[in-house]
Write a protein that holds these residues in place. Structure first.
Motif, PDB file in Angstrom:
ATOM      1  N   UNK A  59      41.322  80.319 112.879  1.00  0.00           N
ATOM      2  CA  UNK A  59      42.168  79.465 114.023  1.00  0.00           C
ATOM      3  C   UNK A  59      43.104  80.170 114.712  1.00  0.00           C
ATOM      4  N   UNK A  60      43.886  80.947 114.107  1.00  0.00           N
ATOM      5  CA  UNK A  60      44.967  81.627 114.564  1.00  0.00           C
ATOM      6  C   UNK A  60      44.325  82.603 115.695  1.00  0.00           C
ATOM      7  N   UNK A  61      43.271  83.466 115.346  1.00  0.00           N
ATOM      8  CA  UNK A  61      42.722  84.351 116.170  1.00  0.00           C
ATOM      9  C   UNK A  61      41.891  83.599 117.127  1.00  0.00           C
ATOM     10  N   UNK A  62      41.303  82.371 117.042  1.00  0.00           N
ATOM     11  CA  UNK A  62      40.591  81.530 118.112  1.00  0.00           C
ATOM     12  C   UNK A  62      41.462  81.392 119.013  1.00  0.00           C
ATOM     13  N   UNK A  63      42.766  80.899 118.771  1.00  0.00           N
ATOM     14  CA  UNK A  63      43.579  80.391 119.747  1.00  0.00           C
ATOM     15  C   UNK A  63      44.255  81.383 120.501  1.00  0.00           C
ATOM     16  N   UNK A  64      44.079  82.783 119.819  1.00  0.00           N
ATOM     17  CA  UNK A  64      44.689  83.713 120.697  1.00  0.00           C
ATOM     18  C   UNK A  64      43.812  84.361 121.981  1.00  0.00           C
ATOM     19  N   UNK A  65      42.399  83.940 121.499  1.00  0.00           N
ATOM     20  CA  UNK A  65      41.468  84.244 122.617  1.00  0.00           C
ATOM     21  C   UNK A  65      41.155  83.137 123.600  1.00  0.00           C
ATOM     22  N   UNK A 112      43.539  80.422 124.504  1.00  0.00           N
ATOM     23  CA  UNK A 112      44.671  80.125 125.212  1.00  0.00           C
ATOM     24  C   UNK A 112      45.005  78.640 125.401  1.00  0.00           C
ATOM     25  N   UNK A 113      45.114  78.272 126.691  1.00  0.00           N
ATOM     26  CA  UNK A 113      45.410  76.912 127.046  1.00  0.00           C
ATOM     27  C   UNK A 113      44.365  75.830 126.932  1.00  0.00           C
ATOM     28  N   UNK A 114      42.926  76.282 127.162  1.00  0.00           N
ATOM     29  CA  UNK A 114      41.722  75.455 127.153  1.00  0.00           C
ATOM     30  C   UNK A 114      41.717  74.885 125.709  1.00  0.00           C
ATOM     31  N   UNK A 115      42.012  75.827 124.685  1.00  0.00           N
ATOM     32  CA  UNK A 115      41.871  75.498 123.390  1.00  0.00           C
ATOM     33  C   UNK A 115      42.690  74.153 123.047  1.00  0.00           C
ATOM     34  N   UNK A 116      43.861  74.195 123.354  1.00  0.00           N
ATOM     35  CA  UNK A 116      44.892  73.243 122.850  1.00  0.00           C
ATOM     36  C   UNK A 116      44.613  71.943 123.454  1.00  0.00           C
ATOM     37  N   UNK A 117      44.009  71.749 124.760  1.00  0.00           N
ATOM     38  CA  UNK A 117      43.486  70.490 125.244  1.00  0.00           C
ATOM     39  C   UNK A 117      42.460  69.923 124.363  1.00  0.00           C
ATOM     40  N   UNK A 118      41.642  70.837 123.748  1.00  0.00           N
ATOM     41  CA  UNK A 118      40.865  69.862 122.813  1.00  0.00           C
ATOM     42  C   UNK A 118      41.238  69.434 121.479  1.00  0.00           C
ATOM     43  N   UNK A 119      42.541  70.265 121.123  1.00  0.00           N
ATOM     44  CA  UNK A 119      43.097  69.772 119.533  1.00  0.00           C
ATOM     45  C   UNK A 119      43.465  68.353 120.164  1.00  0.00           C
ATOM     46  N   UNK A 120      44.123  68.372 121.197  1.00  0.00           N
ATOM     47  CA  UNK A 120      45.034  66.870 121.222  1.00  0.00           C
ATOM     48  C   UNK A 120      43.942  65.826 121.366  1.00  0.00           C
ATOM     49  N   UNK A 121      42.869  65.862 121.887  1.00  0.00           N
ATOM     50  CA  UNK A 121      41.584  65.038 122.077  1.00  0.00           C
ATOM     51  C   UNK A 121      41.303  64.847 120.891  1.00  0.00           C
ATOM     52  N   UNK A 122      40.827  65.772 120.071  1.00  0.00           N
ATOM     53  CA  UNK A 122      40.169  65.425 118.710  1.00  0.00           C
ATOM     54  C   UNK A 122      41.123  64.915 117.524  1.00  0.00           C
ATOM     55  N   UNK A 123      42.483  65.047 117.816  1.00  0.00           N
ATOM     56  CA  UNK A 123      43.358  64.562 116.777  1.00  0.00           C
ATOM     57  C   UNK A 123      43.599  63.043 117.197  1.00  0.00           C
ATOM     58  N   UNK A 124      43.283  62.423 118.455  1.00  0.00           N
ATOM     59  CA  UNK A 124      43.107  61.155 118.767  1.00  0.00           C
ATOM     60  C   UNK A 124      42.042  60.401 118.083  1.00  0.00           C
ATOM     61  N   UNK A 125      41.058  61.111 117.938  1.00  0.00           N
ATOM     62  CA  UNK A 125      39.627  60.708 117.676  1.00  0.00           C
ATOM     63  C   UNK A 125      39.625  60.227 116.278  1.00  0.00           C
TER      64      UNK A 125
END
Ligand code: GDD
Length: 296
Positions: free
Chosen positions: A274-280, A282-295
């Protein structure tokens, strides 16, 4: 790797089909004539099964008999694998093996118990080569983002990168036996290569709480989990499965299968990925983290 189907080297072909559509399953099987069928399809999220119990019963439960009937009606010779689940053991205390009584604690667990028995019934009634793999939690960097392991490892990566501060969680006392999915898939395949169809537990035998998984994952990234984790009751289940710890000695004796990756190593593999995936991403990834943790 996926190759365009026009390419003569293509070996993977995708087809449309749905477990809610029995007639389509018959047509598909008659056309493809597979040697092996693996029924991994389900509404597989335990918490979601309390929100969508009827849909869960339809796909996770009745879907299995639609597929078994499609095998029978299409008249093909195929081996059938049913993805049974340690969730079927539910409230029965560990260690759990093939002889442990079921006591499901969710609409998901109850639907899986139905599928387990109907698979066994088709084996006995029609002589089908049909097996139940009773798999304990199996995870990898490809794990869905709303299951607890991936939810944690994605959050660790985001917190480490300074893109997130807090992670909201439910019950940290639940005990699970988390293994590495790649090894479990090999175990599934081995079940279909045995001389006789039979049912098998796959598990590591490890015994870790959600809190342990948090600690191992945060520590691996040099973080203290207690500074970042908060409680939110939305992630609790109306009835919880307190402890699942599997005994896979039958699979070891009869299939020569044994898990080699245990929970701490698995957590580190997932955090690194996941550290590697985040590096690739960027910001697009973080949006989906916030959405998922809500669900979930
Ligand atoms: N998802 C989730 N999210 N689980 C949480 C959270 C949270 O924020 N906080 C605590 N947990 C606890 C759950 O209450 C549960 O006790 C444990 O973490 C594991 O939850 P999941 O990762 O959602 O998996 P599961 O054990 O309920 O079910 C998985 O494993 C089964 C095999 O035993 C799924 O993959 C099932 O489909 C599978 O059959």
């Amino acid at each position: 790797m996926y190759v365009d189907p026009h390419d003569p080297k293509a070996r993977l072909f995708l087809h449309y089909g749905d477990l809610s559509d029995g007639a389509r399953l018959v047509t598909l099987l008659a056309e493809i004539k597979p040697d092996e069928v693996y029924n991994l399809a389900a509404q597989s999220h335990v918490r979601v099964s309390f929100d969508e119990p009827e849909h869960t019963a339809d796909t996770t439960g009745v879907g299995t008999i639609r597929l078994l009937e499609a095998v029978r009606m299409s008249g093909i010779e195929t081996k059938f694998y049913q993805a049974s689940s340690s969730e079927m053991f539910g409230a029965t205390p560990p260690p759990q093996n093939e002889d442990t009584p079921f006591y499901p604690r969710s609409p998901y667990g109850a639907a899986k118990v139905y599928s387990y028995w109907i698979t066994k019934n088709y084996r006995e009634a029609y002589g089908m080569y049909a097996v139940n793999g009773i798999l304990f939690n199996h995870e990898s960097p490809r794990r869905g983002e709303t299951f607890v392991t991936r939810k944690i490892t994605r959050a660790v990566a985001a917190i480490k990168a300074g893109k997130q501060d807090l992670l909201y969680m439910g019950n940290l006392d639940a005990v699970r036996d988390w293994g590495y999915a790649a090894e479990y898939v090999e175990g599934m395949w081995r079940m279909l290569q045995a001389d006789e169809p039979d049912d098998f537990v796959l598990a590591t035998g490890g015994n870790y709480t959600v809190r342990d998984f948090l600690q191992i994952s945060f520590e691996h990234a040099g973080l203290n989990w207690e500074n970042h984790v908060r409680f939110d009751e939305r992630y609790l289940r109306p009835t919880e499965v307190d402890a699942l710890v599997g005994d896979a000695s039958k699979a070891q004796d009869k299939l020569g299968w044994k898990a080699s990756v245990h929970t701490p190593e698995l957590a580190r593999i997932m955090v690194d990925a996941d550290i590697q995936a985040l590096k690739h991403a960027g910001n697009h990834w973080i949006d989906s983290v916030n959405l998922d943790s809500w669900k979930n």
